[in-house]
Design a protein around this motif. Structure first.
Motif, PDB file in Angstrom:
ATOM      1  N   PRO A 227     -37.442  18.803 -25.328  1.00 12.01           N
ATOM      2  CA  PRO A 227     -37.413  19.408 -23.908  1.00 12.01           C
ATOM      3  C   PRO A 227     -36.134  19.966 -23.496  1.00 12.01           C
ATOM      4  O   PRO A 227     -35.897  20.673 -22.562  1.00 12.01           O
ATOM      5  CB  PRO A 227     -37.725  18.238 -23.032  1.00 12.01           C
ATOM      6  N   TYR A 228     -35.103  19.347 -24.567  1.00 12.27           N
ATOM      7  CA  TYR A 228     -33.642  19.835 -24.169  1.00 12.27           C
ATOM      8  C   TYR A 228     -33.181  21.147 -24.670  1.00 12.27           C
ATOM      9  O   TYR A 228     -32.119  21.513 -24.549  1.00 12.27           O
ATOM     10  CB  TYR A 228     -32.525  18.712 -24.645  1.00 12.27           C
ATOM     11  N   HIS A 229     -34.255  21.647 -25.623  1.00 10.22           N
ATOM     12  CA  HIS A 229     -33.742  22.989 -26.254  1.00 10.22           C
ATOM     13  C   HIS A 229     -34.861  23.947 -26.076  1.00 10.22           C
ATOM     14  O   HIS A 229     -34.593  25.179 -26.402  1.00 10.22           O
ATOM     15  CB  HIS A 229     -33.763  22.457 -27.785  1.00 10.22           C
ATOM     16  N   GLY A 230     -36.204  23.815 -25.530  1.00 11.61           N
ATOM     17  CA  GLY A 230     -37.012  24.967 -25.213  1.00 11.61           C
ATOM     18  C   GLY A 230     -37.328  25.016 -23.872  1.00 11.61           C
ATOM     19  O   GLY A 230     -37.490  23.975 -23.219  1.00 11.61           O
ATOM     20  N   ALA A 231     -37.498  26.118 -23.470  1.00  8.88           N
ATOM     21  CA  ALA A 231     -37.926  26.304 -22.055  1.00  8.88           C
ATOM     22  C   ALA A 231     -39.123  25.835 -21.741  1.00  8.88           C
ATOM     23  O   ALA A 231     -39.348  25.130 -20.586  1.00  8.88           O
ATOM     24  CB  ALA A 231     -37.711  28.100 -21.854  1.00  8.88           C
ATOM     25  N   ASN A 232     -40.220  25.951 -22.203  1.00  9.75           N
ATOM     26  CA  ASN A 232     -41.293  25.606 -21.832  1.00  9.75           C
ATOM     27  C   ASN A 232     -41.357  24.087 -21.878  1.00  9.75           C
ATOM     28  O   ASN A 232     -41.890  23.338 -21.055  1.00  9.75           O
ATOM     29  CB  ASN A 232     -42.465  25.889 -22.786  1.00  9.75           C
ATOM     30  N   THR A 233     -40.976  23.369 -22.642  1.00  9.13           N
ATOM     31  CA  THR A 233     -40.881  21.836 -22.960  1.00  9.13           C
ATOM     32  C   THR A 233     -40.028  21.532 -21.925  1.00  9.13           C
ATOM     33  O   THR A 233     -40.126  20.202 -21.345  1.00  9.13           O
ATOM     34  CB  THR A 233     -40.452  21.326 -24.249  1.00  9.13           C
ATOM     35  N   PHE A 234     -38.881  22.076 -21.559  1.00 12.79           N
ATOM     36  CA  PHE A 234     -37.938  21.713 -20.460  1.00 12.79           C
ATOM     37  C   PHE A 234     -38.629  21.663 -19.137  1.00 12.79           C
ATOM     38  O   PHE A 234     -38.436  20.658 -18.483  1.00 12.79           O
ATOM     39  CB  PHE A 234     -36.567  22.696 -20.578  1.00 12.79           C
ATOM     40  N   VAL A 235     -39.299  22.888 -18.860  1.00  8.59           N
ATOM     41  CA  VAL A 235     -40.043  22.889 -17.774  1.00  8.59           C
ATOM     42  C   VAL A 235     -41.137  21.789 -17.580  1.00  8.59           C
ATOM     43  O   VAL A 235     -41.350  20.973 -16.335  1.00  8.59           O
ATOM     44  CB  VAL A 235     -40.779  24.300 -17.335  1.00  8.59           C
ATOM     45  N   GLN A 236     -41.888  21.444 -18.494  1.00  7.17           N
ATOM     46  CA  GLN A 236     -42.787  20.450 -18.330  1.00  7.17           C
ATOM     47  C   GLN A 236     -42.239  19.025 -18.296  1.00  7.17           C
ATOM     48  O   GLN A 236     -42.663  18.066 -17.559  1.00  7.17           O
ATOM     49  CB  GLN A 236     -43.660  20.112 -19.960  1.00  7.17           C
ATOM     50  N   ALA A 237     -40.951  18.643 -18.994  1.00 12.64           N
ATOM     51  CA  ALA A 237     -40.327  17.375 -18.889  1.00 12.64           C
ATOM     52  C   ALA A 237     -39.679  17.201 -17.430  1.00 12.64           C
ATOM     53  O   ALA A 237     -40.008  16.013 -17.124  1.00 12.64           O
ATOM     54  CB  ALA A 237     -39.038  17.315 -19.989  1.00 12.64           C
ATOM     55  N   LEU A 238     -39.542  18.253 -16.875  1.00 10.34           N
ATOM     56  CA  LEU A 238     -38.796  18.303 -15.446  1.00 10.34           C
ATOM     57  C   LEU A 238     -40.029  17.950 -14.329  1.00 10.34           C
ATOM     58  O   LEU A 238     -39.923  17.168 -13.568  1.00 10.34           O
ATOM     59  CB  LEU A 238     -38.130  19.553 -15.022  1.00 10.34           C
ATOM     60  N   MET A 239     -41.268  18.693 -14.839  1.00  6.33           N
ATOM     61  CA  MET A 239     -42.404  18.563 -13.883  1.00  6.33           C
ATOM     62  C   MET A 239     -42.733  17.139 -13.858  1.00  6.33           C
ATOM     63  O   MET A 239     -43.467  16.582 -12.987  1.00  6.33           O
ATOM     64  CB  MET A 239     -43.296  19.506 -14.259  1.00  6.33           C
ATOM     65  N   PHE A 240     -42.858  16.435 -14.816  1.00  6.04           N
ATOM     66  CA  PHE A 240     -43.572  14.958 -15.237  1.00  6.04           C
ATOM     67  C   PHE A 240     -42.480  14.145 -15.021  1.00  6.04           C
ATOM     68  O   PHE A 240     -42.579  12.862 -15.320  1.00  6.04           O
ATOM     69  CB  PHE A 240     -44.149  14.787 -16.629  1.00  6.04           C
ATOM     70  N   ASN A 241     -41.078  14.509 -14.618  1.00  6.34           N
ATOM     71  CA  ASN A 241     -40.195  13.459 -14.694  1.00  6.34           C
ATOM     72  C   ASN A 241     -39.876  12.711 -15.838  1.00  6.34           C
ATOM     73  O   ASN A 241     -39.776  11.510 -15.947  1.00  6.34           O
ATOM     74  CB  ASN A 241     -40.352  12.667 -13.478  1.00  6.34           C
ATOM     75  N   GLN A 242     -39.849  13.453 -17.041  1.00  4.99           N
ATOM     76  CA  GLN A 242     -39.796  12.597 -18.373  1.00  4.99           C
ATOM     77  C   GLN A 242     -38.375  12.368 -18.947  1.00  4.99           C
ATOM     78  O   GLN A 242     -38.182  11.665 -19.751  1.00  4.99           O
ATOM     79  CB  GLN A 242     -40.686  13.632 -19.440  1.00  4.99           C
ATOM     80  N   MET A 243     -37.352  13.057 -18.512  1.00  4.45           N
ATOM     81  CA  MET A 243     -36.085  12.748 -18.803  1.00  4.45           C
ATOM     82  C   MET A 243     -35.397  11.434 -19.046  1.00  4.45           C
ATOM     83  O   MET A 243     -34.969  11.041 -19.877  1.00  4.45           O
ATOM     84  CB  MET A 243     -35.183  13.886 -18.155  1.00  4.45           C
TER      85      MET A 243
END
Length: 612
Positions: A227-243
């Motif tokens: 999620p820190y390197h790919g646009a799609n996985t980054f958006v998904q991680a933010l949406m689900f508050n995964q960070m």
């Protein structure tokens, strides 16, 4: 001794691979660096000897002046002149060689950096889809990525080998010098260094074993860090508050890795401290004995200087050789990993009796009792699948997700071969057609596709990359995919740049799918396979695209779809269920059976019309 032998053999093999890589890609610079390395070492050797001769001559002249018999002419033109000229020449030569060394090293580095990437890419291009997607390929790639220099390991190791080569030459020169003056000194230095050598080789083996052990940890962390390197996985991680949770898991992973590193680091520290002190003790004994001998026998101070310098350099070279081997152990194994294992990878598919078919017409496709399980698994995803696709017909393959539809596409494209049974193109078993040859007959729009950052027209024509762009064909393919509407809305048209990285713009998912469809249409193969071609399209665009697909003449179309209503216009429909064909026939025949297809069709019609 077994560890010592194993380490040396590994290093020699890696050095051979390394030298071969340098030689085939940068021959002139490699020769230049070798010559400079040897010459530089000789200059150091001559510097020390010239210094010793000067000191001896100065000591002799001091005695003459003290006795009142010396003269200025003896200082200028006497025996001191030769050593002084030698020292001056050596120093000047060192400056010149330093510039040559920079020139050759800089050119060598730049040349090999691109050559390394070219060789790796060329090898990847020889592989097939099955190998590229295999666990073996993924594991090897991960192991190489975790090396200190990753995919550049061959360059880093080669560079270090020049340093090791220089040290070995120096070791030989000063070792010979010691043997000439005092053979016993060389023996003492070697014997006191032996424990250090053994411990270093044992430690490098421990580090390599740990490196192998940690590969699964590194793979897991790579997944967590996506999620820190790919646009799609980054958006998904933010949406689900995964960070926050990802951070905790990464910290746990890194903590485990660092703990294992620290354990071996402490072991290495203790062992090396003792053995290195023992080696230095040997050097101290040699130096003290040399000083005592010079004083006791009224020896020459210059000779003492040479002995001390030679002993220290010899012992330092010995330590440097062992340290370099130890430090480069992972890189040495990494070079072998790249050269032997990665570059030794072969395509997973074997074409034992290759033929280049000359199909005058679109070939008939036959599946005959095809069973298939993906590599490294025993689970059959296709079971006794048999069907025929007549030339120029439209075939729909429908069914729920996970029932083998996309696997049929993979077999049709020869990404894999059947576990049992056969796929035929005309009378030719697809196993006998090389994948790159078959790609001239069949092309596919898969669910996973990539649009590269080119101009729009060039990207559409990239399915025939290397050929001159046919503007009319680009226009026709764009219209086929209903992408002409997007092109017409942009003032730059087909010259419009894809992607913000190069000053263009991002396209929506639907626009990218239409562009990808235009690209596969541009290739113009007689067999066209479409996996959910309208999945990301709005209803109006989807209808236009489907209409144009069915308007194709002389092209065999295989359409994989969840929209069963699309199958109504096809010449034949195959219904998949749990990896088997549960029904097949025309739309009318399947509706008359009032079976699974009829139920799926009715549900799809309700979805489209909104009628419950």
């Amino acid at each position: 001794m077994r560890k010592v032998k194993e380490t040396l053999m590994t290093l020699l093999l890696a050095a051979r691979y390394s030298f071969s890589f340098c030689w085939r890609n940068s021959k002139r610079e490699t020769i230049g660096r070798l010559v400079v390395a040897i010459t530089t070492t000789l200059l150091v050797y001559f510097t020390i000897h010239a210094t010793g001769l000067i000191i001896n001559d100065v000591q002799s002249l001091m005695g003459k002046f003290k006795a009142g018999g010396g003269s200025f002419s003896e200082v200028i033109g006497g025996q001191l002149f030769g050593p002084a000229v030698l020292l001056l020449g050596v120093l000047l030569s060192g400056v010149i060689l330093g510039r040559f060394n920079w020139f050759y090293r800089s050119t060598w580095n730049h040349t090999l950096r691109f050559a390394n990437q070219r060789e790796l890419n060329d090898h990847r291009a020889t592989l097939d889809v099955a190998r590229f997607r295999s666990k073996e390929y993924d594991d090897l790639s991960r192991r190489i990525q975790e090396l200190p220099s990753s995919w550049q390991t061959r360059i880093g190791f080669s560079d270090e080998m020049f340093g090791l080569f220089t040290t070995l030459v120096s070791f030989g020169l000063f070792g010979a010098s010691l043997l000439w003056y005092k053979p016993v000194y060389a023996l003492i230095l070697v014997l006191t260094a032996l424990p250090m050598m053994v411990v270093e080789f044992q430690c490098v083996a421990l580090w390599w074993n740990l490196f192998q052990e940690l590969v699964p940890h590194h793979k897991k962390r790579a997944v967590l860090e996506k999620p820190y390197h790919g646009a799609n996985t980054f958006v998904q991680a933010l949406m689900f508050n995964q960070m926050p949770a990802l951070r905790r898991e990464i910290d746990i992973n890194v903590g485990d890795v660092l703990e294992k590193y620290d354990r071996i680091r402490k072991t290495t520290f203790r062992r090396e401290m003792i053995t290195h002190l023992f080696a230095v003790t040997g050097l101290c004994l040699v130096i003290l004995h040399a000083i005592w001998s010079t004083i006791a026998h009224a020896g020459a101070i210059g000779t003492l200087t040479v002995l001390i310098a030679a002993s220290k350099t010899f012992q330092g070279n010995l330590e440097a050789i062992v340290s370099l081997i130890a430090e480069q152990w992972n890189n040495a194994k990494g070079v072998i990993l790249i050269e032997k294992d990665f570059l030794g990878l072969k395509p997973a598919l074997k074409t034992e009796y290759p033929v280049v078919p000359k199909f005058n017409i679109t070939p008939t496709i036959k599946f005959e009792r095809v069973c298939f399980a993906y590599p490294d698994t025993d689970t059959l995803v296709l079971k006794n699948v048999s069907f025929t696709i007549e030339p120029g017909t439209k075939l729909a393959i429908v069914g729920k997700s996970g029932n083998g539809k996309s696997t049929i596409l993979a077999l049709l494209m020869r990404y894999y071969d059947p576990t049992s049974g056969a796929v035929y193109a005309g009378d030719v078993n697809l196993r006998n057609i090389e994948p790159n040859e078959w790609s001239n007959v069949a092309s596919a729009l898969t669910q996973e596709y990539t649009v590269l950052e080119r101009c729009v027209g060039a990207e559409i024509a990239s399915s025939r990359l290397g050929e001159a762009i046919d503007s009319e064909a680009v226009n026709a393919s764009s219209k086929f995919a209903n992408f002409d509407e997007v092109v017409d809305s942009d003032p730059k048209g087909y010259e419009s740049q894809i992607g913000v990285e190069f000053g263009g713009r991002d396209f929506s998912g639907g626009e990218k799918q239409r562009l990808a469809l235009a690209r596969v249409h541009y290739r113009g193969t007689p067999i066209l396979i479409l996996d959910e071609p309208d999945a990301k399209l709005d209803p109006e665009s989807a209808q236009k695209v489907i209409d144009r697909v069915f308007a194709l003449e002389g092209v065999t179309v295989v359409m994989i779809t969840h929209h069963v209503s699309r199958a109504e216009r096809c010449d034949k429909v195959i219904v998949m269920g749990k990896g088997e064909i549960v029904e097949q026939g025309t739309h009318g025949e399947l509706m008359a059976q009032n079976g699974i297809y009829t139920s799926m069709y009715a549900q799809d019609r309700k979805r489209l019309t909104g009628v419950q």
